[in-house]
Design a protein around this motif. Sequence first.
Motif, PDB file in Angstrom:
ATOM      1  N   TRP A   1       0.803  -1.225   0.000  1.00 18.22           N
ATOM      2  CA  TRP A   1       0.000   0.000   0.000  1.00 18.22           C
ATOM      3  C   TRP A   1       0.836   1.276   0.000  1.00 18.22           C
ATOM      4  CZ3 TRP A   1      -2.327   2.116   5.093  1.00 18.22           C
ATOM      5  CH2 TRP A   1      -1.421   1.966   6.138  1.00 18.22           C
ATOM      6  N   LYS A   2       2.040   1.258   0.563  1.00 18.55           N
ATOM      7  CA  LYS A   2       2.872   2.464   0.618  1.00 18.55           C
ATOM      8  C   LYS A   2       3.948   2.491  -0.465  1.00 18.55           C
ATOM      9  CE  LYS A   2       1.075   4.555   4.233  1.00 18.55           C
ATOM     10  NZ  LYS A   2       0.424   5.881   4.115  1.00 18.55           N
TER      11      LYS A   2
ATOM     12  N   GLU B   1       2.373  -5.319  -8.218  1.00 19.87           N
ATOM     13  CA  GLU B   1       3.118  -4.064  -8.379  1.00 19.87           C
ATOM     14  C   GLU B   1       3.203  -3.670  -9.845  1.00 19.87           C
ATOM     15  OE1 GLU B   1       4.453  -0.713  -7.582  1.00 19.87           O
ATOM     16  OE2 GLU B   1       4.373  -1.991  -5.804  1.00 19.87           O
ATOM     17  N   ALA B   2       3.251  -4.658 -10.737  1.00 18.93           N
ATOM     18  CA  ALA B   2       3.254  -4.360 -12.174  1.00 18.93           C
ATOM     19  C   ALA B   2       1.975  -3.633 -12.572  1.00 18.93           C
ATOM     20  CB  ALA B   2       3.396  -5.656 -12.977  1.00 18.93           C
ATOM     21  N   ILE B   3       0.823  -4.084 -12.046  1.00 17.64           N
ATOM     22  CA  ILE B   3      -0.445  -3.418 -12.350  1.00 17.64           C
ATOM     23  C   ILE B   3      -0.481  -2.034 -11.711  1.00 17.64           C
ATOM     24  CG2 ILE B   3      -2.947  -3.546 -12.116  1.00 17.64           C
ATOM     25  CD1 ILE B   3      -2.716  -6.570 -11.919  1.00 17.64           C
ATOM     26  N   ILE B   4      -0.091  -1.960 -10.448  1.00 23.47           N
ATOM     27  CA  ILE B   4      -0.149  -0.684  -9.713  1.00 23.47           C
ATOM     28  C   ILE B   4       0.704   0.377 -10.389  1.00 23.47           C
ATOM     29  CG2 ILE B   4       0.425   0.446  -7.525  1.00 23.47           C
ATOM     30  CD1 ILE B   4      -0.112  -2.341  -6.197  1.00 23.47           C
TER      31      ILE B   4
ATOM     32  N   HIS C   1      -2.000  10.382  -5.994  1.00 22.41           N
ATOM     33  CA  HIS C   1      -2.100  10.698  -4.567  1.00 22.41           C
ATOM     34  C   HIS C   1      -3.122   9.813  -3.850  1.00 22.41           C
ATOM     35  CE1 HIS C   1       0.471  14.112  -5.243  1.00 22.41           C
ATOM     36  NE2 HIS C   1      -0.352  14.578  -6.180  1.00 22.41           N
ATOM     37  N   ARG C   2      -3.548   8.741  -4.550  1.00 20.88           N
ATOM     38  CA  ARG C   2      -4.529   7.836  -3.949  1.00 20.88           C
ATOM     39  C   ARG C   2      -4.043   6.393  -4.055  1.00 20.88           C
ATOM     40  NH1 ARG C   2      -7.501  11.319  -7.320  1.00 20.88           N
ATOM     41  NH2 ARG C   2      -8.805  12.836  -6.214  1.00 20.88           N
ATOM     42  N   ARG C   3      -2.754   6.187  -3.869  1.00 16.03           N
ATOM     43  CA  ARG C   3      -2.201   4.846  -4.027  1.00 16.03           C
ATOM     44  C   ARG C   3      -2.856   3.849  -3.073  1.00 16.03           C
ATOM     45  NH1 ARG C   3       2.730   2.092  -5.751  1.00 16.03           N
ATOM     46  NH2 ARG C   3       2.847   0.162  -4.544  1.00 16.03           N
ATOM     47  N   GLU C   4      -2.997   4.227  -1.796  1.00 16.81           N
ATOM     48  CA  GLU C   4      -3.554   3.301  -0.811  1.00 16.81           C
ATOM     49  C   GLU C   4      -4.959   2.847  -1.212  1.00 16.81           C
ATOM     50  OE1 GLU C   4      -2.279   6.209  -0.127  1.00 16.81           O
ATOM     51  OE2 GLU C   4      -0.752   6.063   1.444  1.00 16.81           O
ATOM     52  N   LEU C   5      -5.770   3.797  -1.703  1.00 16.30           N
ATOM     53  CA  LEU C   5      -7.136   3.464  -2.108  1.00 16.30           C
ATOM     54  C   LEU C   5      -7.131   2.575  -3.350  1.00 16.30           C
ATOM     55  CD1 LEU C   5     -10.172   3.825  -1.749  1.00 16.30           C
ATOM     56  CD2 LEU C   5     -10.019   5.925  -3.128  1.00 16.30           C
TER      57      LEU C   5
END
Length: 613
Positions: free
Chosen positions: A252-253, A425-428, A441-445
């Motif tokens: 998440w971070k 992580e590849a998708i993110i 700015h909404r990585r966690e969500l």
Amino acid sequence: FCGQAAKQCKILYCCPEGGDVRCPEQDSAVMAGTLPQHGSPNSGYSANNAAAVPAITQTDSRDKWSKKMDFLLSVIGFAVDLGNVWRFPYICYQNGGGAFLIPYILMAIFGGVPLFYMELALGQFHRTGAISIWKHICPIFKGIGYAICVIALYVSFYYNTIIAWALFYFYSSFSSILPWTNCDNAWNTPDCTNYFGVDNVTWTNSSSNRNHISENVLEIHKSSGLRDVGGVRWQLLLCLFLIFTIVYFSLWKGVRTSGKVVWVTATLPYIVLFILLIRGATLPGAWRGVVFYLKPQWDKLLETSVWVDAAAQIFFSLGPGFGVLLALSSYNPFTNNCYRDAIVTSLVNCLTSFVSGFVIFTVLGYMAEMRKVEVEDVAKDKGPSLLFITYPEAIANMMGSTFFAIIFFVMMITLGLDSTFGGLEAIITAVLDEYPDYFSHRRELFVLCLVVVCFLGSLSTLTNGGAYVVKLLEEFGVGCSIIAVGFLEAIAVSWFYGIKRFSNDVQAMLGQAPGLFWRVCWVAISPAFLAYIIVSSLLKTPPLTLFDYKYPDWSITVGYVIGFSSFMWIPMYMVYKLVWTPGSLKQLLYKPICVAFSPCGKSRVLFAKHLSS
């Protein structure tokens, strides 16, 4: 064109035609003399005791690895997965034992490692994910990025369920008497055979451990096949929920948190492998398994299938084409020595596969000795069955079986988690880099939503017939689709982006251009290597079976639809690009929308020299 490039990239200075396309951070870094040397060990990595300045960055807000080892362990953790333990040993003995190492090594040298190196270099130079990277390379191939994300989703739907099975076994191992060692449990069938501590027992398909996985873990007897998969197993649902909870709080971070988690998940499997190797080597009959594993059958080298298996094994083991290497290396400093990283991590991966064979076959030799049969009669199981049926049975016969069962399934869980970290992580990274205005700015969500989607997509694999769904997704959800994606990626980079341009990119990062061997591999040998796997896979389609269940024809059709549903994004985006983008076909193929850090009309090599001076 310059104005559009500056507007889209946001971080570039565009000057009149023939001038430079520059990023604002470069000038201040060069003038201040803070650019690190090419390929320096820790260049650009942040440290607690010093404020390090990244070499060249696309944006100040982009995350970076805290330490070089965080990156290396993440790559090793992704590449070394459950397949290294269950697939390589089986493929090796099936294809000629020690003789198989010849095609395996050749395919690694000329196919797997060059593609691995290429993807690390691409991610590090362009510093972006699998979708947005194509506007720097060849815009018309951008569909490759979307296809990679869809394939990664399919993998998450079934791969984490296998980890959930391991977690179920891990929980079951906390017992003085392992539950799969007898036929006195409520779930055992009348034909259950218990051979533990009993001589002269005929081996059947109804052993106590086969009963354990089919009747207790999966409850597959309640499903008649894919037409009736039954209800969801709440025990497996709980295990999967715990797995995804760990995954979420690891990702998440960003890489600063996942880079710390892999210090445990990537190193623990090696400690367990070493313990199991020592224990296996001391078992009676272990030598029989080693001889069976490595005894060369030279005539096998004349069979085409052996070379196909070697090529497929090295490709799926190293993992180029999955977008993970692009994502992980994009958080590296610009001057990081990605060449050395590619060699080191590839060697670690291949050696792990080789050593895993000793861990498995010393135990199989022991089982053959105990049953007074040949090793080949014991080593019939492959894939997950090798890890969930054969090896647990062997562990149950050892002194201290509870301890060895616990550490074995801990190893399986950590091996699987690392690969899940990489795949998600590849998708993110791909989505956050492509749509920064929405998600930066909404990585966690976004990570939470992604994990929820993966969890819901996995529900069908948690049913009584979930093992049938896992097999179908494993065979068709990845399979030829990811190999075709890797093939097109290699073609797009080497032929359309240009091997000369790509070599100049590598020189800009490392201070020296790739040698002739790498260039020849990228242009010709590696694409031919992937094309060879694709053609052979299409020509050789054995019937799909699991346990005693033969997949019906309609399910095979569904499998092909699943495979095409990921690959179709590539031609669809090409058509979209051709119809809606002005300009000729040549411009669409060869003219990226914006090329960061490189002059419009000057050699990149001169530009690299300017930066390092």
